[in-house]
Scaffold this motif. Structure first.
Motif, PDB file in Angstrom:
ATOM      1  N   PHE A 100      43.971  26.161  52.710  1.00 30.56           N
ATOM      2  CA  PHE A 100      42.701  26.778  52.250  1.00 30.56           C
ATOM      3  C   PHE A 100      42.315  26.437  50.957  1.00 30.56           C
ATOM      4  O   PHE A 100      43.115  26.313  49.830  1.00 30.56           O
ATOM      5  CB  PHE A 100      42.829  28.249  52.394  1.00 30.56           C
ATOM      6  CG  PHE A 100      42.759  28.951  53.427  1.00 30.56           C
ATOM      7  CD1 PHE A 100      42.362  28.496  54.492  1.00 30.56           C
ATOM      8  CD2 PHE A 100      43.308  30.099  53.441  1.00 30.56           C
ATOM      9  CE1 PHE A 100      42.155  29.143  55.887  1.00 30.56           C
ATOM     10  CE2 PHE A 100      43.499  30.800  54.787  1.00 30.56           C
ATOM     11  CZ  PHE A 100      43.036  30.507  55.875  1.00 30.56           C
ATOM     12  N   ASP A 101      41.281  25.264  50.860  1.00 31.25           N
ATOM     13  CA  ASP A 101      40.883  24.608  49.802  1.00 31.25           C
ATOM     14  C   ASP A 101      39.861  25.393  48.993  1.00 31.25           C
ATOM     15  O   ASP A 101      38.664  25.483  49.821  1.00 31.25           O
ATOM     16  CB  ASP A 101      40.645  23.207  49.894  1.00 31.25           C
ATOM     17  CG  ASP A 101      40.696  22.366  48.834  1.00 31.25           C
ATOM     18  OD1 ASP A 101      41.193  22.818  47.774  1.00 31.25           O
ATOM     19  OD2 ASP A 101      40.600  21.117  48.832  1.00 31.25           O
ATOM     20  N   PHE A 102      39.878  26.294  47.825  1.00 33.58           N
ATOM     21  CA  PHE A 102      38.838  26.996  47.150  1.00 33.58           C
ATOM     22  C   PHE A 102      38.360  26.463  46.185  1.00 33.58           C
ATOM     23  O   PHE A 102      38.918  25.457  45.656  1.00 33.58           O
ATOM     24  CB  PHE A 102      39.527  28.363  46.801  1.00 33.58           C
ATOM     25  CG  PHE A 102      39.941  29.051  48.005  1.00 33.58           C
ATOM     26  CD1 PHE A 102      39.261  30.117  48.811  1.00 33.58           C
ATOM     27  CD2 PHE A 102      41.415  29.201  48.259  1.00 33.58           C
ATOM     28  CE1 PHE A 102      39.782  30.840  49.755  1.00 33.58           C
ATOM     29  CE2 PHE A 102      41.954  29.898  49.361  1.00 33.58           C
ATOM     30  CZ  PHE A 102      41.247  30.847  50.100  1.00 33.58           C
ATOM     31  N   THR A 103      37.106  26.797  45.980  1.00 38.85           N
ATOM     32  CA  THR A 103      36.458  26.125  44.559  1.00 38.85           C
ATOM     33  C   THR A 103      36.884  26.795  43.363  1.00 38.85           C
ATOM     34  O   THR A 103      37.256  28.010  43.420  1.00 38.85           O
ATOM     35  CB  THR A 103      35.010  26.211  44.669  1.00 38.85           C
ATOM     36  OG1 THR A 103      34.509  27.572  44.960  1.00 38.85           O
ATOM     37  CG2 THR A 103      34.329  25.465  45.916  1.00 38.85           C
ATOM     38  N   PRO A 104      36.901  26.331  42.226  1.00 37.98           N
ATOM     39  CA  PRO A 104      37.046  26.840  40.998  1.00 37.98           C
ATOM     40  C   PRO A 104      36.033  28.178  40.875  1.00 37.98           C
ATOM     41  O   PRO A 104      36.751  29.223  40.275  1.00 37.98           O
ATOM     42  CB  PRO A 104      36.468  26.101  39.873  1.00 37.98           C
ATOM     43  CG  PRO A 104      36.649  24.525  40.422  1.00 37.98           C
ATOM     44  CD  PRO A 104      36.300  24.749  42.068  1.00 37.98           C
ATOM     45  N   ALA A 105      34.925  27.993  41.414  1.00 39.65           N
ATOM     46  CA  ALA A 105      34.090  29.516  41.256  1.00 39.65           C
ATOM     47  C   ALA A 105      34.964  30.705  41.994  1.00 39.65           C
ATOM     48  O   ALA A 105      34.688  31.790  41.528  1.00 39.65           O
ATOM     49  CB  ALA A 105      32.600  29.209  41.791  1.00 39.65           C
ATOM     50  N   PHE A 106      35.320  30.131  43.032  1.00 37.13           N
ATOM     51  CA  PHE A 106      36.076  31.154  43.853  1.00 37.13           C
ATOM     52  C   PHE A 106      37.220  31.719  42.974  1.00 37.13           C
ATOM     53  O   PHE A 106      37.262  32.957  42.928  1.00 37.13           O
ATOM     54  CB  PHE A 106      36.624  30.574  45.138  1.00 37.13           C
ATOM     55  CG  PHE A 106      37.703  31.331  45.721  1.00 37.13           C
ATOM     56  CD1 PHE A 106      37.331  32.461  46.727  1.00 37.13           C
ATOM     57  CD2 PHE A 106      39.131  31.488  45.362  1.00 37.13           C
ATOM     58  CE1 PHE A 106      38.317  33.277  47.207  1.00 37.13           C
ATOM     59  CE2 PHE A 106      40.008  32.434  46.082  1.00 37.13           C
ATOM     60  CZ  PHE A 106      39.589  33.353  46.950  1.00 37.13           C
ATOM     61  N   TYR A 107      38.085  31.031  42.497  1.00 40.69           N
ATOM     62  CA  TYR A 107      39.141  31.430  41.771  1.00 40.69           C
ATOM     63  C   TYR A 107      38.715  32.218  40.502  1.00 40.69           C
ATOM     64  O   TYR A 107      39.203  33.277  39.862  1.00 40.69           O
ATOM     65  CB  TYR A 107      40.175  30.306  41.342  1.00 40.69           C
ATOM     66  CG  TYR A 107      40.742  29.783  42.544  1.00 40.69           C
ATOM     67  CD1 TYR A 107      42.047  30.546  43.143  1.00 40.69           C
ATOM     68  CD2 TYR A 107      40.922  28.608  42.915  1.00 40.69           C
ATOM     69  CE1 TYR A 107      42.738  29.965  44.025  1.00 40.69           C
ATOM     70  CE2 TYR A 107      41.355  28.066  43.908  1.00 40.69           C
ATOM     71  CZ  TYR A 107      42.375  28.696  44.525  1.00 40.69           C
ATOM     72  OH  TYR A 107      43.248  28.448  45.633  1.00 40.69           O
ATOM     73  N   GLU A 108      37.825  31.813  39.604  1.00 36.01           N
ATOM     74  CA  GLU A 108      37.178  32.555  38.660  1.00 36.01           C
ATOM     75  C   GLU A 108      36.669  33.850  39.044  1.00 36.01           C
ATOM     76  O   GLU A 108      36.828  34.919  38.362  1.00 36.01           O
ATOM     77  CB  GLU A 108      36.246  31.574  38.101  1.00 36.01           C
ATOM     78  CG  GLU A 108      36.493  30.585  37.382  1.00 36.01           C
ATOM     79  CD  GLU A 108      35.563  29.323  36.926  1.00 36.01           C
ATOM     80  OE1 GLU A 108      34.175  29.796  37.297  1.00 36.01           O
ATOM     81  OE2 GLU A 108      35.687  28.406  36.241  1.00 36.01           O
ATOM     82  N   ALA A 109      35.991  34.038  40.064  1.00 36.00           N
ATOM     83  CA  ALA A 109      35.560  35.431  40.608  1.00 36.00           C
ATOM     84  C   ALA A 109      36.679  36.343  41.085  1.00 36.00           C
ATOM     85  O   ALA A 109      36.803  37.612  40.754  1.00 36.00           O
ATOM     86  CB  ALA A 109      34.224  35.094  41.752  1.00 36.00           C
ATOM     87  N   TYR A 110      37.365  35.775  41.804  1.00 36.54           N
ATOM     88  CA  TYR A 110      38.324  36.597  42.483  1.00 36.54           C
ATOM     89  C   TYR A 110      39.707  36.814  41.818  1.00 36.54           C
ATOM     90  O   TYR A 110      40.316  37.803  41.783  1.00 36.54           O
ATOM     91  CB  TYR A 110      38.919  36.026  44.047  1.00 36.54           C
ATOM     92  CG  TYR A 110      38.031  36.195  44.864  1.00 36.54           C
ATOM     93  CD1 TYR A 110      38.156  37.098  45.792  1.00 36.54           C
ATOM     94  CD2 TYR A 110      36.944  35.480  45.123  1.00 36.54           C
ATOM     95  CE1 TYR A 110      37.360  37.234  46.924  1.00 36.54           C
ATOM     96  CE2 TYR A 110      35.840  35.592  46.178  1.00 36.54           C
ATOM     97  CZ  TYR A 110      36.136  36.696  46.992  1.00 36.54           C
ATOM     98  OH  TYR A 110      35.075  36.717  48.062  1.00 36.54           O
TER      99      TYR A 110
END
Length: 252
Positions: A100-110
């Motif tokens: 699963f390749d997530f974006t930086p915005a995903f990690y910052e939010a989650y």
């Protein structure tokens, strides 16, 4: 006695077979600039083979795993048995197998949330530890006027400005027409964002890769040393990239 040993053997075969089939999905992070869909908002991309399986499917579809649709909510599960799941926007195919390749915005939010799957929590801890290595350094993307940033920012901005007209021309003409009128070293691929002839590497396996080109990064972000990602000035995103973005973080 033979019957007993047969039962034990069957149990061991079943145990090892189940263990061999157990799978934990790898979590990675990407930001390939303007090629990143929806301005690189909080989303996931993954290989087509995962879509419509226990690991990636439409939310609330019971035991019948329906494929996620581009731009819609998708339940992704990090391990077998539909365990450690979360719902996130799906934006198409991306990395290789079982990732699963997530974006930086995903990690910052989650990563800011209290209630997240344990495997994701471990990933967030790792990302924060990598980010800490940059926090005491000068962040040139955010502090471009700092005396330590002059050369690196001038070089990054120059490369982006020089590549911008080529990138726009390629988008306007299409890759085939653009490449037909440019030297091999200027030819582009992957929606004009990457070089056509790989010059990246080689890595430890002898593999070369197509570099992401400077103008493909969004304004205010800059392609990294090896052309793998855009460096944004977010330590959570840039830290795990190691040497890729380190030039933008000189020592104080």
């Amino acid at each position: 006695m033979k019957h007993r040993w047969l039962l034990i053997s069957m149990f061991l075969v079943s145990l090892f077979s189940s263990h061999a089939q157990a799978l934990t999905i790898r979590m990675t992070m990407y930001d390939d600039g303007r090629s990143c869909p929806a301005n690189c908002d909080a989303h996931v991309v993954f290989d087509h083979a995962l879509n419509g399986t226990q690991y990636a499917h439409r939310p609330d579809d019971g035991d019948h795993y329906s494929a996620c649709q581009n731009g819609a909510s998708c339940e992704v599960c990090l391990t077998d048995g539909r365990q450690q799941c979360l719902t996130v926007t799906y934006r198409g195919a991306g990395p290789g197998k079982d990732t699963f390749d997530f974006t930086p915005a995903f990690y910052e939010a989650y990563c800011a949330r209290e209630s997240i799957p344990e495997l994701l929590r471990g990933k967030c801890i790792s990302l924060r530890n990598d980010a800490k290595r940059l926090e005491d350094r000068v962040n040139c993307i955010h502090e471009a006027d700092n005396v330590a940033c002059g050369a690196v920012m001038a070089d990054a901005q120059r490369k982006s400005a020089e590549d911008e007209p080529l990138y726009k021309q390629c988008l306007q003409l299409g890759e085939s027409r653009f490449n037909a009128t440019h030297a091999p070293g200027q030819q582009r691929s992957n929606a004009c964002a990457y070089e056509r002839i790989p010059t990246g590497g080689p890595n430890s396996h002898g593999t070369r890769w197509r570099r992401l080109l400077p103008a493909a990064c969004r304004p205010g972000t800059y392609v990294g040393r090896d052309g793998l990602d855009c460096c944004s000035g977010s330590t959570l995103a840039d830290g795990p990239l190691g040497s890729e973005c380190r030039a933008f973080y000189p020592a104080r």
